[in-house]
Motif scaffolding. Sequence first.
Motif, PDB file in Angstrom:
ATOM      1  N   TYR A  29       0.833  -1.205   0.000  1.00 58.08           N
ATOM      2  CA  TYR A  29       0.000   0.000   0.000  1.00 58.08           C
ATOM      3  C   TYR A  29       0.867   1.254   0.000  1.00 58.08           C
ATOM      4  O   TYR A  29       0.559   2.235  -0.676  1.00 58.08           O
ATOM      5  CB  TYR A  29      -0.924   0.015   1.219  1.00 58.08           C
ATOM      6  N   THR A  71       3.319   1.455  -3.410  1.00 56.97           N
ATOM      7  CA  THR A  71       2.699   1.750  -4.707  1.00 56.97           C
ATOM      8  C   THR A  71       1.962   3.088  -4.731  1.00 56.97           C
ATOM      9  O   THR A  71       1.242   3.376  -5.687  1.00 56.97           O
ATOM     10  CB  THR A  71       1.723   0.618  -5.104  1.00 56.97           C
ATOM     11  N   HIS A 121      -9.662   4.306 -12.325  1.00 64.20           N
ATOM     12  CA  HIS A 121      -9.329   3.146 -11.498  1.00 64.20           C
ATOM     13  C   HIS A 121      -7.952   3.304 -10.854  1.00 64.20           C
ATOM     14  O   HIS A 121      -7.756   2.908  -9.694  1.00 64.20           O
ATOM     15  CB  HIS A 121      -9.385   1.867 -12.341  1.00 64.20           C
ATOM     16  N   GLU A 122      -7.021   3.895 -11.581  1.00 62.28           N
ATOM     17  CA  GLU A 122      -5.694   4.139 -11.013  1.00 62.28           C
ATOM     18  C   GLU A 122      -5.795   5.166  -9.881  1.00 62.28           C
ATOM     19  O   GLU A 122      -5.188   5.009  -8.824  1.00 62.28           O
ATOM     20  CB  GLU A 122      -4.729   4.647 -12.089  1.00 62.28           C
ATOM     21  N   GLU A 125      -8.419   5.783  -7.972  1.00 63.15           N
ATOM     22  CA  GLU A 125      -9.074   5.173  -6.823  1.00 63.15           C
ATOM     23  C   GLU A 125      -8.128   4.231  -6.081  1.00 63.15           C
ATOM     24  O   GLU A 125      -8.179   4.135  -4.850  1.00 63.15           O
ATOM     25  CB  GLU A 125     -10.329   4.427  -7.277  1.00 63.15           C
ATOM     26  N   LYS A 126      -7.252   3.547  -6.800  1.00 62.06           N
ATOM     27  CA  LYS A 126      -6.278   2.665  -6.167  1.00 62.06           C
ATOM     28  C   LYS A 126      -5.326   3.467  -5.286  1.00 62.06           C
ATOM     29  O   LYS A 126      -5.006   3.060  -4.158  1.00 62.06           O
ATOM     30  CB  LYS A 126      -5.498   1.904  -7.248  1.00 62.06           C
ATOM     31  N   ILE A 127      -4.892   4.619  -5.774  1.00 63.48           N
ATOM     32  CA  ILE A 127      -3.968   5.453  -5.001  1.00 63.48           C
ATOM     33  C   ILE A 127      -4.668   6.034  -3.780  1.00 63.48           C
ATOM     34  O   ILE A 127      -4.088   6.106  -2.687  1.00 63.48           O
ATOM     35  CB  ILE A 127      -3.380   6.562  -5.899  1.00 63.48           C
ATOM     36  N   LEU A 143      -7.120   4.627  -2.191  1.00 66.46           N
ATOM     37  CA  LEU A 143      -7.229   3.501  -1.269  1.00 66.46           C
ATOM     38  C   LEU A 143      -5.918   3.292  -0.513  1.00 66.46           C
ATOM     39  O   LEU A 143      -5.918   3.086   0.709  1.00 66.46           O
ATOM     40  CB  LEU A 143      -7.593   2.227  -2.036  1.00 66.46           C
ATOM     41  N   ASN A 144      -4.804   3.372  -1.231  1.00 67.90           N
ATOM     42  CA  ASN A 144      -3.494   3.208  -0.594  1.00 67.90           C
ATOM     43  C   ASN A 144      -3.248   4.294   0.452  1.00 67.90           C
ATOM     44  O   ASN A 144      -2.757   4.020   1.552  1.00 67.90           O
ATOM     45  CB  ASN A 144      -2.388   3.242  -1.653  1.00 67.90           C
ATOM     46  N   LYS A 156      -5.261   3.634   3.513  1.00 68.95           N
ATOM     47  CA  LYS A 156      -4.718   2.523   4.298  1.00 68.95           C
ATOM     48  C   LYS A 156      -3.536   2.972   5.163  1.00 68.95           C
ATOM     49  O   LYS A 156      -3.455   2.625   6.345  1.00 68.95           O
ATOM     50  CB  LYS A 156      -4.273   1.386   3.372  1.00 68.95           C
ATOM     51  N   ARG A 210     -12.666   7.854  -0.675  1.00 70.67           N
ATOM     52  CA  ARG A 210     -12.661   6.394  -0.588  1.00 70.67           C
ATOM     53  C   ARG A 210     -14.069   5.866  -0.325  1.00 70.67           C
ATOM     54  O   ARG A 210     -14.511   4.895  -0.946  1.00 70.67           O
ATOM     55  CB  ARG A 210     -11.727   5.935   0.531  1.00 70.67           C
ATOM     56  N   ILE A 222     -15.046   4.076  -3.626  1.00 74.87           N
ATOM     57  CA  ILE A 222     -14.402   2.775  -3.568  1.00 74.87           C
ATOM     58  C   ILE A 222     -15.153   1.821  -2.651  1.00 74.87           C
ATOM     59  O   ILE A 222     -15.509   0.704  -3.031  1.00 74.87           O
ATOM     60  CB  ILE A 222     -12.942   2.899  -3.091  1.00 74.87           C
TER      61      ILE A 222
END
Length: 217
Positions: free
Chosen positions: A92, A95, A105-106, A108-110, A112-113, A116, A167, A171
Amino acid sequence: NNNKNLDVVKVYLGDLGRLDRSEQSHWLAHNIVSFSGLSNVQYKRDVLAIPFLEPEMPDLIFRHYYSRLHNLFTKHFGFSVFKPLHKQDQAYLDTIRVPLSEDLHEFEKIILNLSKVLCDSINIKSINKYLDKNLTNKIEALGLFTKLKLIEDNDFVSSLRKIQLIRSKSIAHNKDEGYDYLLGNLGYSEHTLTKIVIDLLLTTSNTFKQWYNHLII
Protein backbone atom coordinates in the motif's frame (compact mmCIF):
# COMPACT_ATOMS: atom_id res chain seq x y z
CA ASN A 1 11.81 8.83 -10.55
CA ASN A 2 12.44 12.55 -10.18
CA ASN A 3 11.51 13.36 -13.78
CA LYS A 4 8.06 14.55 -14.78
CA ASN A 5 8.06 12.26 -17.84
CA LEU A 6 6.65 9.32 -15.87
CA ASP A 7 6.05 7.14 -18.91
CA VAL A 8 9.71 6.83 -19.93
CA VAL A 9 12.93 5.46 -18.52
CA LYS A 10 16.11 7.53 -18.82
CA VAL A 11 19.43 5.74 -19.14
CA TYR A 12 22.99 6.87 -19.84
CA LEU A 13 24.68 5.91 -23.08
CA GLY A 14 27.76 4.92 -21.12
CA ASP A 15 25.72 2.30 -19.29
CA LEU A 16 24.18 1.01 -22.51
CA GLY A 17 27.67 0.80 -23.99
CA ARG A 18 28.56 -1.96 -21.55
CA LEU A 19 25.67 -4.18 -22.65
CA ASP A 20 25.84 -6.94 -25.24
CA ARG A 21 25.22 -5.74 -28.77
CA SER A 22 21.89 -7.59 -28.95
CA GLU A 23 20.64 -5.77 -25.85
CA GLN A 24 21.89 -2.46 -27.22
CA SER A 25 19.78 -3.06 -30.33
CA HIS A 26 16.71 -3.61 -28.14
CA TRP A 27 17.22 -0.28 -26.36
CA LEU A 28 17.90 1.47 -29.67
CA ALA A 29 14.62 0.17 -31.10
CA HIS A 30 12.72 1.83 -28.25
CA ASN A 31 14.70 5.06 -28.15
CA ILE A 32 12.61 8.24 -28.19
CA VAL A 33 13.39 11.94 -28.04
CA SER A 34 13.20 13.32 -24.52
CA PHE A 35 11.77 16.80 -24.05
CA SER A 36 13.23 17.29 -20.58
CA GLY A 37 16.75 17.16 -19.21
CA LEU A 38 17.96 15.63 -16.01
CA SER A 39 16.16 16.64 -12.86
CA ASN A 40 18.14 18.68 -10.34
CA VAL A 41 18.37 15.70 -8.03
CA GLN A 42 19.49 13.37 -10.82
CA TYR A 43 22.13 15.85 -12.01
CA LYS A 44 23.54 16.38 -8.51
CA ARG A 45 23.58 12.66 -7.72
CA ASP A 46 24.83 11.27 -11.02
CA VAL A 47 27.06 14.08 -12.31
CA LEU A 48 28.22 15.97 -9.22
CA ALA A 49 28.21 12.85 -7.00
CA ILE A 50 26.34 14.60 -4.17
CA PRO A 51 24.67 11.91 -1.99
CA PHE A 52 21.70 12.03 0.36
CA LEU A 53 19.56 14.55 -1.51
CA GLU A 54 15.86 14.93 -0.83
CA PRO A 55 13.62 13.78 -3.71
CA GLU A 56 11.60 16.19 -5.82
CA MET A 57 8.64 14.14 -7.00
CA PRO A 58 5.57 14.31 -4.69
CA ASP A 59 5.27 10.54 -4.19
CA LEU A 60 8.95 10.18 -3.34
CA ILE A 61 8.76 13.12 -0.93
CA PHE A 62 5.72 11.52 0.72
CA ARG A 63 7.43 8.18 1.34
CA HIS A 64 10.63 9.91 2.42
CA TYR A 65 9.02 11.95 5.19
CA TYR A 66 6.49 9.28 6.11
CA SER A 67 9.37 6.97 7.04
CA ARG A 68 11.51 9.64 8.70
CA LEU A 69 8.63 10.91 10.82
CA HIS A 70 7.69 7.37 11.86
CA ASN A 71 11.15 6.69 13.28
CA LEU A 72 11.57 10.05 15.03
CA PHE A 73 8.02 10.13 16.40
CA THR A 74 8.41 6.65 17.88
CA LYS A 75 11.71 7.62 19.49
CA HIS A 76 10.20 10.81 20.97
CA PHE A 77 6.78 9.63 22.19
CA GLY A 78 7.33 5.91 22.65
CA PHE A 79 4.73 4.82 20.10
CA SER A 80 4.20 5.16 16.36
CA VAL A 81 1.70 7.75 15.14
CA PHE A 82 0.76 5.38 12.30
CA LYS A 83 0.74 1.71 13.20
CA PRO A 84 3.48 -0.20 11.34
CA LEU A 85 2.17 -1.89 8.23
CA HIS A 86 1.98 -5.66 8.15
CA LYS A 87 4.45 -7.06 5.63
CA GLN A 88 1.54 -8.08 3.42
CA ASP A 89 0.25 -4.47 3.50
CA GLN A 90 3.61 -2.84 2.73
CA ALA A 91 2.58 -2.65 -0.93
CA TYR A 92 0.00 0.00 0.00
CA LEU A 93 2.86 2.38 0.82
CA ASP A 94 5.24 1.23 -1.91
CA THR A 95 2.70 1.75 -4.71
CA ILE A 96 1.62 5.28 -3.76
CA ARG A 97 2.62 7.34 -6.77
CA VAL A 98 1.69 10.20 -9.03
CA PRO A 99 -0.83 8.70 -11.50
CA LEU A 100 0.50 7.86 -14.93
CA SER A 101 -2.79 8.88 -16.54
CA GLU A 102 -6.25 10.26 -15.79
CA ASP A 103 -7.60 6.74 -15.41
CA LEU A 104 -10.24 6.65 -12.67
CA HIS A 105 -9.33 3.15 -11.50
CA GLU A 106 -5.69 4.14 -11.01
CA PHE A 107 -6.81 7.24 -9.09
CA GLU A 108 -9.07 5.17 -6.82
CA LYS A 109 -6.28 2.66 -6.17
CA ILE A 110 -3.97 5.45 -5.00
CA ILE A 111 -6.70 6.95 -2.79
CA LEU A 112 -7.23 3.50 -1.27
CA ASN A 113 -3.49 3.21 -0.59
CA LEU A 114 -3.39 6.65 1.05
CA SER A 115 -6.38 5.75 3.18
CA LYS A 116 -4.72 2.52 4.30
CA VAL A 117 -1.37 4.06 5.31
CA LEU A 118 -2.85 7.27 6.79
CA CYS A 119 -6.48 7.19 7.97
CA ASP A 120 -6.75 3.48 8.78
CA SER A 121 -3.32 3.29 10.42
CA ILE A 122 -3.72 6.13 12.94
CA ASN A 123 -2.69 4.65 16.29
CA ILE A 124 -5.75 5.82 18.21
CA LYS A 125 -5.24 3.34 21.06
CA SER A 126 -1.81 4.75 21.91
CA ILE A 127 -2.98 8.33 21.36
CA ASN A 128 -5.84 7.83 23.83
CA LYS A 129 -3.48 6.28 26.36
CA TYR A 130 -0.96 9.12 25.99
CA LEU A 131 -3.61 11.84 26.31
CA ASP A 132 -5.71 9.94 28.85
CA LYS A 133 -8.74 10.24 26.56
CA ASN A 134 -11.36 7.91 25.14
CA LEU A 135 -11.68 9.27 21.61
CA THR A 136 -13.33 7.11 18.96
CA ASN A 137 -12.66 9.02 15.72
CA LYS A 138 -9.12 8.39 14.50
CA ILE A 139 -8.71 11.61 12.53
CA GLU A 140 -10.08 13.76 15.36
CA ALA A 141 -7.79 11.96 17.83
CA LEU A 142 -4.74 12.64 15.68
CA GLY A 143 -5.80 16.26 15.21
CA LEU A 144 -6.11 16.78 18.96
CA PHE A 145 -2.80 15.06 19.69
CA THR A 146 -0.88 17.17 17.18
CA LYS A 147 -2.55 20.34 18.44
CA LEU A 148 -1.44 19.60 22.01
CA LYS A 149 1.92 17.93 21.41
CA LEU A 150 3.17 18.93 17.95
CA ILE A 151 1.98 21.59 15.51
CA GLU A 152 -1.69 22.04 14.71
CA ASP A 153 -2.30 21.67 10.99
CA ASN A 154 -5.88 21.99 9.84
CA ASP A 155 -4.89 21.42 6.21
CA PHE A 156 -3.53 18.00 7.12
CA VAL A 157 -6.67 16.99 9.00
CA SER A 158 -8.74 18.29 6.09
CA SER A 159 -6.69 16.19 3.65
CA LEU A 160 -7.28 13.05 5.71
CA ARG A 161 -11.00 13.71 5.71
CA LYS A 162 -10.93 14.26 1.94
CA ILE A 163 -9.14 10.96 1.43
CA GLN A 164 -11.67 9.20 3.64
CA LEU A 165 -14.63 10.77 1.84
CA ILE A 166 -13.35 9.96 -1.64
CA ARG A 167 -12.66 6.39 -0.59
CA SER A 168 -16.11 6.04 0.97
CA LYS A 169 -17.98 7.52 -1.99
CA SER A 170 -16.02 5.96 -4.84
CA ILE A 171 -14.40 2.77 -3.57
CA ALA A 172 -16.00 1.37 -0.43
CA HIS A 173 -19.55 1.79 -1.75
CA ASN A 174 -21.30 1.93 -5.11
CA LYS A 175 -21.24 5.38 -6.63
CA ASP A 176 -24.48 7.34 -6.31
CA GLU A 177 -25.62 10.72 -7.67
CA GLY A 178 -23.74 12.49 -4.87
CA TYR A 179 -20.44 11.21 -6.25
CA ASP A 180 -20.70 13.52 -9.26
CA TYR A 181 -20.57 16.52 -6.94
CA LEU A 182 -18.09 15.14 -4.43
CA LEU A 183 -14.84 16.42 -5.91
CA GLY A 184 -16.35 19.86 -6.50
CA ASN A 185 -17.58 20.03 -2.92
CA LEU A 186 -14.09 19.16 -1.74
CA GLY A 187 -12.62 22.09 -3.66
CA TYR A 188 -11.33 20.03 -6.58
CA SER A 189 -13.71 21.14 -9.32
CA GLU A 190 -10.84 22.59 -11.39
CA HIS A 191 -8.41 19.77 -10.65
CA THR A 192 -7.55 16.77 -12.78
CA LEU A 193 -7.32 13.44 -10.99
CA THR A 194 -3.53 13.67 -11.15
CA LYS A 195 -3.55 17.15 -9.60
CA ILE A 196 -5.78 15.92 -6.77
CA VAL A 197 -3.29 13.19 -5.89
CA ILE A 198 -0.37 15.62 -6.10
CA ASP A 199 -2.20 18.08 -3.84
CA LEU A 200 -2.88 15.38 -1.23
CA LEU A 201 0.69 14.09 -1.37
CA LEU A 202 2.26 17.53 -1.02
CA THR A 203 -0.07 18.65 1.77
CA THR A 204 0.55 15.57 3.88
CA SER A 205 4.29 15.54 3.11
CA ASN A 206 4.63 19.18 4.14
CA THR A 207 2.98 18.38 7.47
CA PHE A 208 5.27 15.39 8.03
CA LYS A 209 8.25 17.62 7.33
CA GLN A 210 7.05 20.28 9.79
CA TRP A 211 6.44 17.69 12.51
CA TYR A 212 9.84 16.11 11.83
CA ASN A 213 11.66 19.45 12.06
CA HIS A 214 9.74 20.30 15.23
CA LEU A 215 10.75 17.05 16.92
CA ILE A 216 14.37 17.15 15.81
CA ILE A 217 15.05 20.58 17.35
